[in-house]
Design a protein around this motif. Structure first.
Motif, PDB file in Angstrom:
ATOM      1  N   GLY A  50      -5.590   3.874  -3.250  1.00  7.04           N
ATOM      2  CA  GLY A  50      -5.617   3.543  -1.821  1.00  7.04           C
ATOM      3  C   GLY A  50      -4.240   3.477  -1.188  1.00  7.04           C
ATOM      4  N   GLU A  51      -3.208   3.904  -1.899  1.00  5.85           N
ATOM      5  CA  GLU A  51      -1.858   3.862  -1.332  1.00  5.85           C
ATOM      6  C   GLU A  51      -1.617   5.034  -0.376  1.00  5.85           C
ATOM      7  OE1 GLU A  51       1.381   3.364  -3.996  1.00  5.85           O
ATOM      8  OE2 GLU A  51       0.656   1.433  -4.721  1.00  5.85           O
ATOM      9  N   ILE A  52      -0.729   4.786   0.598  1.00  8.02           N
ATOM     10  CA  ILE A  52      -0.314   5.868   1.497  1.00  8.02           C
ATOM     11  C   ILE A  52       1.094   6.267   1.069  1.00  8.02           C
ATOM     12  CG2 ILE A  52       0.225   6.491   3.878  1.00  8.02           C
ATOM     13  CD1 ILE A  52      -1.750   4.381   4.803  1.00  8.02           C
ATOM     14  N   ARG A  53       1.255   7.541   0.692  1.00  2.02           N
ATOM     15  CA  ARG A  53       2.561   7.957   0.165  1.00  2.02           C
ATOM     16  C   ARG A  53       3.207   9.002   1.041  1.00  2.02           C
ATOM     17  NH1 ARG A  53      -0.243   7.871  -4.665  1.00  2.02           N
ATOM     18  NH2 ARG A  53       0.124   5.931  -5.778  1.00  2.02           N
ATOM     19  N   LEU A  54       4.514   8.807   1.230  1.00  5.88           N
ATOM     20  CA  LEU A  54       5.315   9.768   1.987  1.00  5.88           C
ATOM     21  C   LEU A  54       5.194  11.158   1.344  1.00  5.88           C
ATOM     22  CD1 LEU A  54       7.284  10.079   4.306  1.00  5.88           C
ATOM     23  CD2 LEU A  54       9.128   9.326   2.800  1.00  5.88           C
ATOM     24  N   ALA A  55       5.187  11.185  -0.002  1.00  9.47           N
ATOM     25  CA  ALA A  55       5.094  12.457  -0.724  1.00  9.47           C
ATOM     26  C   ALA A  55       3.838  13.234  -0.300  1.00  9.47           C
ATOM     27  CB  ALA A  55       5.073  12.193  -2.229  1.00  9.47           C
ATOM     28  N   ASP A  56       2.711  12.537  -0.128  1.00  8.90           N
ATOM     29  CA  ASP A  56       1.463  13.214   0.276  1.00  8.90           C
ATOM     30  C   ASP A  56       1.590  13.768   1.697  1.00  8.90           C
ATOM     31  OD1 ASP A  56       0.269  12.619  -2.153  1.00  8.90           O
ATOM     32  OD2 ASP A  56      -0.462  10.676  -1.443  1.00  8.90           O
ATOM     33  N   ALA A  57       2.307  13.020   2.555  1.00 11.80           N
ATOM     34  CA  ALA A  57       2.485  13.497   3.932  1.00 11.80           C
ATOM     35  C   ALA A  57       3.324  14.779   3.931  1.00 11.80           C
ATOM     36  CB  ALA A  57       3.152  12.420   4.790  1.00 11.80           C
TER      37      ALA A  57
ATOM     38  N   LYS B 183      -3.214   9.732   7.829  1.00 15.42           N
ATOM     39  CA  LYS B 183      -4.308  10.619   7.402  1.00 15.42           C
ATOM     40  C   LYS B 183      -4.268  10.923   5.908  1.00 15.42           C
ATOM     41  CE  LYS B 183      -3.972  12.784  11.880  1.00 15.42           C
ATOM     42  NZ  LYS B 183      -3.220  13.827  12.537  1.00 15.42           N
ATOM     43  N   VAL B 184      -3.229  10.456   5.212  1.00 20.51           N
ATOM     44  CA  VAL B 184      -3.118  10.828   3.793  1.00 20.51           C
ATOM     45  C   VAL B 184      -3.357   9.643   2.854  1.00 20.51           C
ATOM     46  CG1 VAL B 184      -1.614  12.816   4.149  1.00 20.51           C
ATOM     47  CG2 VAL B 184      -0.591  10.560   3.798  1.00 20.51           C
ATOM     48  N   SER B 185      -4.210   8.742   3.283  1.00 25.09           N
ATOM     49  CA  SER B 185      -4.536   7.598   2.414  1.00 25.09           C
ATOM     50  C   SER B 185      -5.364   8.130   1.258  1.00 25.09           C
ATOM     51  CB  SER B 185      -5.312   6.535   3.179  1.00 25.09           C
ATOM     52  OG  SER B 185      -6.469   7.125   3.714  1.00 25.09           O
ATOM     53  N   ALA B 186      -4.706   8.933   0.458  1.00 25.77           N
ATOM     54  CA  ALA B 186      -5.433   9.731  -0.511  1.00 25.77           C
ATOM     55  C   ALA B 186      -5.650   9.038  -1.848  1.00 25.77           C
ATOM     56  CB  ALA B 186      -4.674  11.029  -0.728  1.00 25.77           C
ATOM     57  N   GLY B 187      -4.525   8.669  -2.505  1.00 26.15           N
ATOM     58  CA  GLY B 187      -4.528   8.263  -3.918  1.00 26.15           C
ATOM     59  C   GLY B 187      -5.706   7.379  -4.316  1.00 26.15           C
ATOM     60  N   LYS B 188      -6.043   7.466  -5.581  1.00 24.81           N
ATOM     61  CA  LYS B 188      -7.183   6.677  -6.099  1.00 24.81           C
ATOM     62  C   LYS B 188      -6.950   5.195  -5.847  1.00 24.81           C
ATOM     63  CE  LYS B 188      -6.434   9.885  -9.509  1.00 24.81           C
ATOM     64  NZ  LYS B 188      -5.293   9.876 -10.363  1.00 24.81           N
TER      65      LYS B 188
ATOM     66  N   LEU C 292       0.805  -1.227   0.000  1.00 20.23           N
ATOM     67  CA  LEU C 292       0.000   0.000   0.000  1.00 20.23           C
ATOM     68  C   LEU C 292       0.835   1.272   0.000  1.00 20.23           C
ATOM     69  CD1 LEU C 292      -3.038  -0.909   2.308  1.00 20.23           C
ATOM     70  CD2 LEU C 292      -2.974  -0.682  -0.174  1.00 20.23           C
ATOM     71  N   GLY C 293       2.042   1.192  -0.579  1.00 19.83           N
ATOM     72  CA  GLY C 293       2.814   2.416  -0.767  1.00 19.83           C
ATOM     73  C   GLY C 293       3.927   2.611   0.259  1.00 19.83           C
ATOM     74  N   ASP C 294       4.826   3.577  -0.060  1.00 16.91           N
ATOM     75  CA  ASP C 294       5.997   3.772   0.809  1.00 16.91           C
ATOM     76  C   ASP C 294       5.601   4.307   2.189  1.00 16.91           C
ATOM     77  OD1 ASP C 294       5.466   6.451   0.129  1.00 16.91           O
ATOM     78  OD2 ASP C 294       7.122   6.569  -1.294  1.00 16.91           O
ATOM     79  N   GLY C 295       4.524   5.103   2.245  1.00 14.22           N
ATOM     80  CA  GLY C 295       4.059   5.621   3.537  1.00 14.22           C
ATOM     81  C   GLY C 295       3.548   4.487   4.417  1.00 14.22           C
ATOM     82  N   HIS C 296       2.860   3.554   3.814  1.00 11.83           N
ATOM     83  CA  HIS C 296       2.354   2.388   4.543  1.00 11.83           C
ATOM     84  C   HIS C 296       3.521   1.531   5.030  1.00 11.83           C
ATOM     85  CE1 HIS C 296       0.685  -1.763   4.766  1.00 11.83           C
ATOM     86  NE2 HIS C 296      -0.286  -1.130   5.406  1.00 11.83           N
ATOM     87  N   ALA C 297       4.570   1.412   4.210  1.00 11.24           N
ATOM     88  CA  ALA C 297       5.766   0.659   4.621  1.00 11.24           C
ATOM     89  C   ALA C 297       6.378   1.295   5.864  1.00 11.24           C
ATOM     90  CB  ALA C 297       6.788   0.631   3.484  1.00 11.24           C
ATOM     91  N   ILE C 298       6.463   2.630   5.866  1.00 11.17           N
ATOM     92  CA  ILE C 298       7.051   3.328   7.022  1.00 11.17           C
ATOM     93  C   ILE C 298       6.182   3.119   8.262  1.00 11.17           C
ATOM     94  CG2 ILE C 298       7.613   5.631   7.932  1.00 11.17           C
ATOM     95  CD1 ILE C 298       8.370   6.250   4.895  1.00 11.17           C
TER      96      ILE C 298
END
Ligand code: G1P
Length: 314
Positions: free
Chosen positions: A252-259, A245-250, A133-139
């Motif tokens: 469903g990934e959580i990205r560090l960039a969005d944070a 809080k940034v589970s934004a992308g279409k 689910l993205g690099d943010g989810h990995a972190i």
């Protein structure tokens, strides 16, 4: 979750003693999170049955260069975020007693020293990212092993950065100077910006950047500058708190960039470090081959012969 610590001694939990001082900015950066759960689709078929991070540049896997950079920057504990098919990374950073025994018997002492060194680089833990689910989810998957008030370094598994001062050390210096999260930056030709995060901001007297915009993979026309984001970061608990809080992308990934974008939008300070050093993108075929050639030319065993060989090519 799967936690292993390779110290050569009994397995002990990585979590440290409670930290008496809770001012995040007086805390030394001791821990790094290295997400390595990605499938390496850009590097097939080489990454089909082995982690892409284990592909060797000359005689060392890419991931070892990255761990060595972290350790040379003062990092003492590393949390790898892995996934299925990544066991070779765990084995690489573990002791291999049988191999050590055999090298000793054959009096291959130089190789023995190299092998033993790997197992002692840092305290290492492995945690699984259960969903891609993205690099943010990995972190976020690594957070149980980070103190609540602790800033951490993040290193992505693709980039080798070769330079006199380790790139992460340069980021840590900027963090210590400005007491804010820091992103690694590199100038590229404007036409190449669209595969990266791109920042806008103001250059400070000491050469670092005060960032006021972070745009993930913009078109060339929309890019705020030619300064791209490279996979090295210092993040603080405030950024970590924004991740869920940034589970934004279409998708469903959580990205560090969005944070980072959300963090800037909330009026907080973010800095960039345009590091000195050569970066090789070992997640791309061309970057990987460039790393082989340039680091091969610097290698004590083969450098001179490789140089001679390259001269024979037309
Ligand atoms: C990620 C980040 C991007 C950064 C890049 C560096 O993108 O989202 O901001 O520039 O790493 O390698 P990815 O390569 O995972 O698509």
């Amino acid at each position: 979750m799967h936690l292993v610590e390779h110290t050569g001694a009994a397995v002990t939990p990585l979590r440290t003693q409670p930290i008496p001082c809770y001012n995040v900015f007086t805390m030394k950066i001791r821990k790094a999170i290295i997400p390595v759960a990605g499938m390496g689709t850009r590097f097939l078929p080489a990454a089909k049955a082995q982690p892409k991070e284990m592909l060797a540049v000359v005689d060392k896997p890419v991931i070892q260069y990255i761990v060595e950079e972290a350790v040379a920057s003062g990092i003492e504990e590393i949390i790898f975020v892995t996934a299925i098919g990544k066991r070779a990374i765990e084995d690489h950073f573990d002791r291999n007693f049988e191999l050590e025994y055999r090298l000793e018997q054959k009096k291959k002492m130089e190789a023995l020293k190299e092998i033993q060194k790997i197992g002692k680089l840092a305290k290492i833990a492995f945690v699984r990212q259960t969903k891609p689910l993205g690099d943010g989810h990995a972190i976020l998957s690594a957070l149980p092993f980070v103190e609540k008030h602790e800033p951490v370094a993040i290193l992505f598994g693709d980039d080798i950065i070769d330079g006199k001062i380790p790139a992460l050390k340069q980021l840590i210096d900027v963090y210590n100077a400005y007491e804010s999260p820091v992103i690694a930056l590199q100038k590229v030709p404007k036409k190449d910006v669209s595969n990266y995060g791109v920042i806008g901001g103001k250059k400070m007297k000491d050469g670092s950047w005060q960032i006021d915009r972070f745009v993930e993979k913009p078109s060339v026309a929309e890019a705020p500058s030619d300064l791209i984001v490279i996979g090295r970061y210092i993040i603080t608990p405030e950024i970590m708190a924004m991740l869920p809080k940034v589970s934004a992308g279409k998708d469903g990934e959580i990205r560090l960039a969005d944070a980072f974008a959300a963090y800037l939008a909330s009026g907080k300070s973010l800095y960039g470090c345009q590091f000195d050093g050569t970066r090789y993108d070992c997640g791309s075929k061309l970057g990987f081959v460039k790393a082989q050639i340039e680091l091969g030319l610097k290698h004590k065993d083969i450098g001179a012969d490789l140089k001679k060989y390259l001269k024979t090519l037309t």
